[in-house]
Design an enzyme around this catalytic site. Structure first.
Site, PDB file in Angstrom:
ATOM      1  N   HIS A   1      95.180 -94.216 -25.574  1.00  0.00           N
ATOM      2  CA  HIS A   1      93.934 -94.955 -25.813  1.00  0.00           C
ATOM      3  C   HIS A   1      93.950 -95.722 -27.138  1.00  0.00           C
ATOM      4  CE1 HIS A   1      92.082 -93.407 -22.293  1.00  0.00           C
ATOM      5  NE2 HIS A   1      92.005 -92.157 -22.724  1.00  0.00           N
TER       6      HIS A   1
ATOM      7  N   ASP B   1      97.850 -90.830 -16.162  1.00  0.00           N
ATOM      8  CA  ASP B   1      96.683 -90.140 -16.675  1.00  0.00           C
ATOM      9  C   ASP B   1      95.448 -90.583 -15.882  1.00  0.00           C
ATOM     10  OD1 ASP B   1      95.882 -88.698 -19.581  1.00  0.00           O
ATOM     11  OD2 ASP B   1      94.272 -89.915 -18.754  1.00  0.00           O
TER      12      ASP B   1
ATOM     13  N   HIS C   1      92.668 -91.385 -17.028  1.00  0.00           N
ATOM     14  CA  HIS C   1      91.972 -92.431 -17.779  1.00  0.00           C
ATOM     15  C   HIS C   1      92.899 -93.625 -17.976  1.00  0.00           C
ATOM     16  CE1 HIS C   1      90.041 -88.581 -19.078  1.00  0.00           C
ATOM     17  NE2 HIS C   1      88.953 -89.287 -18.818  1.00  0.00           N
TER      18      HIS C   1
ATOM     19  N   ASP D   1      95.354 -84.914 -16.156  1.00  0.00           N
ATOM     20  CA  ASP D   1      93.925 -84.677 -15.973  1.00  0.00           C
ATOM     21  C   ASP D   1      93.362 -85.281 -14.688  1.00  0.00           C
ATOM     22  OD1 ASP D   1      94.525 -87.084 -17.173  1.00  0.00           O
ATOM     23  OD2 ASP D   1      93.078 -86.893 -18.799  1.00  0.00           O
TER      24      ASP D   1
END
Length: 314
Positions: A134, A171, A173, A252
């Site tokens: 991120h 991931d 995200h 995740d």
């Protein structure tokens, strides 16, 4: 069995953002215990991390961003970056070591330096905290400070005499930081699968040939995930012909994970890693560097990392 390096450091577990924060030291504890019990750990070449240097950080981040994190790093107490990302006394050390692990791993799979000479290691897994995908060029966010995989990719392009790197991010995200850094750099292809809509709510679609976004609806199943990744990634990778593959390995999207709503199972991580290994064998002489990103259900995380490593080691 492919020789595989495993990068770790005790400093990764000294970094904490509070007892209730999901990105906790217990994540690495769970992974280590699982790998010890399975016997995999003894088959890995375990390596202690070293910090990334200033030049390596500046490949992916502005001098202003790097200096800002140094300036706000507290000797005690805490400094909030955003609502869920905080600088604590051990954060900067861990972040520098995480980025350093990724660049070391690149040197390792290319056999660079006396310490790697003739070891035949083609795969590496960096069991790091904090994660990195991120972190944008100018912004720490989403538990991330420096973008480990971006730094590794640019280090490889600068020092390993290659022209094309693929970063594959599964991931849950979106890898917004990695996309931010490479959206105008055709030397790097970024493939990111992610639940949508979900944090960070940006870069859902990018009009660039080298950026492949694969948004997935909540409750996406294993079969749907596999079909989407094969359809959107595989042909593009075969056309791009990466000379190194770097993985943003977030776990995740697992059905047990509390931070999202995809329904992947542990074996999906074995499957997607097998696919990546097949691509690497054809185009990058088997070279893969994988860096831990998310994964917050401890049992599911540990089992998924075991599945990922088992595939990497084949």
């Amino acid at each position: 069995m492919a020789k595989t390096a495993y990068f770790q450091d005790a400093a990764f577990q000294r970094h904490t953002m509070g007892p209730l924060h999901p990105e906790s030291p217990m994540r690495l504890e769970a992974i280590s215990k699982r790998l010890e019990l399975s016997g995999i750990l003894k088959d890995l070449r375990q390596v202690k991390a070293v910090e990334a240097n200033a030049h390596q950080l500046e490949l992916a981040h502005s001098i202003h961003h790097i200096q800002y994190l140094r300036d706000v790093s507290p000797a005690s107490g805490e400094f909030p970056i955003d609502g869920d990302t905080t600088m604590m006394p051990h954060t900067l050390e861990a972040a520098l070591l995480a980025a350093g692990s990724a660049t070391q791993a690149v040197d390792c799979v290319f056999g660079k330096g006396a310490s790697w000479g003739d070891r035949g290691i083609k795969r590496a897994f960096c069991a790091v905290r904090p994660p990195g995908h991120h972190a944008e060029r100018e912004q720490a966010m989403g538990f991330c400070y420096f973008n480990n995989v971006a730094i590794a990719a640019l280090h490889a392009l600068e020092t390993c005499k290659i022209k094309r790197v693929a970063i594959l991010d599964f991931d849950v995200h979106n890898g917004n930081g990695t996309i931010d850094i490479f959206k105008d750099d055709p030397r790097v292809m970024v493939c990111s699968s992610f639940e949508h809509p979900l944090y960070p709510y940006k870069y859902v679609s990018v009009n660039r040939d080298n950026i492949i976004c694969t948004p997935l609806e909540a409750h996406t199943t294993s079969r749907m995930f596999r079909r989407a990744v094969e359809r959107s990634w595989l042909h593009r990778l075969q056309t791009f012909k990466p000379e190194l593959i770097i993985i943003s390995a977030g776990f995740d999207a697992h059905t047990l994970d509390p931070l999202a709503s995809l329904n992947l199972e542990t074996d999906d991580y074995r499957w997607v890693t097998d696919m990546i290994v097949d691509v690497a064998r054809v185009y990058s002489e088997g070279r893969i560097v994988s860096c831990l990103e998310g994964g917050y259900h401890l049992e599911a995380l540990a089992a998924s990392v075991e599945a990922h490593l088992t595939a990497l080691m084949q």
